[in-house]
Design an enzyme around this catalytic site. Structure first.
Site, PDB file in Angstrom:
ATOM      1  N   LYS A  52     -12.476   3.833  15.933  1.00  0.00           N
ATOM      2  CA  LYS A  52     -11.370   4.451  15.088  1.00  0.00           C
ATOM      3  C   LYS A  52     -10.757   5.714  15.426  1.00  0.00           C
ATOM      4  O   LYS A  52      -9.572   5.652  15.251  1.00  0.00           O
ATOM      5  CB  LYS A  52     -12.203   4.184  13.718  1.00  0.00           C
ATOM      6  N   GLN A  96     -17.958   4.891   6.757  1.00  0.00           N
ATOM      7  CA  GLN A  96     -18.625   3.761   7.545  1.00  0.00           C
ATOM      8  C   GLN A  96     -19.794   3.286   7.126  1.00  0.00           C
ATOM      9  O   GLN A  96     -20.708   3.938   6.620  1.00  0.00           O
ATOM     10  CB  GLN A  96     -18.927   4.184   9.114  1.00  0.00           C
ATOM     11  N   ASP A 119      -9.824   1.091   3.934  1.00  0.00           N
ATOM     12  CA  ASP A 119     -10.694   0.015   4.070  1.00  0.00           C
ATOM     13  C   ASP A 119     -10.349  -1.099   3.236  1.00  0.00           C
ATOM     14  O   ASP A 119     -10.670  -2.388   3.198  1.00  0.00           O
ATOM     15  CB  ASP A 119     -12.057   0.342   3.737  1.00  0.00           C
TER      16      ASP A 119
END
Ligand code: GUN
Length: 281
Positions: A52, A96, A119
């Site tokens: 990422k 995460q 997200d």
């Protein structure tokens, strides 16, 4: 042979488009910054987080990296999220998952400002998706819609079957296919006669988490098959939830593993980061 849906190529195209957009925003004086938080050092999570950050660098998005120890308390993590929510120079926040067991994942997801929820996991983001209002969409299902559209596959009016009902993939996938005017069925572990259901699908999205479970007996001749799974087999080779060699000859289009859905998730995360700049101006 079927059309092989090339996620690597399509994700690269998306990243190139985003790179141009980011450069144009920079020229106007707008820069974009993503905060990436990892708690603990799960090796798989570290690989994802690094990918990422690399994608951010490639596109021209700044990234702030927070690598917190495994024993970080929920309060400490919530306090960091609060600080990042308040920072004008941070557009997107990503924690995460999974987080260590002593931390309540739902509380963490809820703490992120929905305007920075790149997200798309916050209940408000899921709600806006459900009622067709603007908001962040979970990256993997959003990437699958891009794969279909950019491969010239029509969704409207099609029988779409999603196997799997997770909050991250199955449920948002069903909502997105519905938004595109598909006729949508969600199948799951308690579905009776799964083969009978999946054989109706013109578009079959498989997110079951079991290596090579879907063989040609589950697939209608000419269907489009999208494989969300990623596993390592006995020979340490990557494979999906779909038995590719068995299914490919009977379908009209299929995503390979690797190189199908996988690369799209990060491309759509980058897309959401660019969107977040507009929301946080
Ligand atoms: N863990 C596995 N997939 C994801 C993802 O898309 N986002 C986050 N934050 N964590 C994950």
């Amino acid at each position: 042979m079927p059309q092989i849906i090339d996620g690597k190529l399509i994700s690269t195209q998306i990243k190139e488009e985003l790179k141009e957009k980011v450069a144009a925003l920079k020229a106007e004086g707008t820069s974009i910054c993503l905060a990436v938080i990892q708690v603990g050092n799960d090796p798989a999570s570290s690989v994802y987080v690094n990918n990422k950050k690399k994608a951010c660098a490639y596109i021209g998005i700044e990234s702030l990296s927070y690598e917190l120890p495994e024993d970080t308390t929920q309060e400490e993590l919530l306090s960091l999220i609060g600080e990042l929510n308040d920072r004008k120079d941070v557009n997107g926040i990503l924690v995460q998952l999974p987080v260590p067991k002593h931390i309540d994942e739902d509380a963490i997801i809820k703490a992120i400002d929905p305007k920075k929820d790149v997200d798309g996991f916050h209940p408000q983001s899921v709600g806006t998706l459900c009622i067709g209002q603007p908001g962040f969409v979970s990256c993997t299902p959003a990437g699958i819609i891009q794969l279909l559209k950019r491969s010239g596959i029509e969704i409207a009016g099609k029988e779409c079957v999603v196997i799997g009902r997770s909050n991250i993939v199955g449920k948002p996938m069903a909502l997105l296919l519905l938004r595109e005017n598909g006729t949508v069925t969600v199948a799951h572990s308690r579905t009776k006669d799964l083969k009978e259901v999946t054989k109706r699908a013109d578009i079959l999205v498989v997110a079951v988490g079991k290596p090579k479970m879907i063989t040609r007996e589950y697939v209608k001749e000419g269907a489009v098959v999208i494989d969300v799974g990623i596993h390592r087999n006995e020979a340490n080779k990557l494979c999906g939830d779909v038995d590719y060699d068995d299914v490919a000859p009977v379908c009209s289009a299929i995503t390979p593993v690797p190189g199908g859905v996988g690369p799209m998730t990060i491309a759509m995360l980058m897309h959401n980061c660019v969107e977040s700049a507009a929301l946080n101006r």
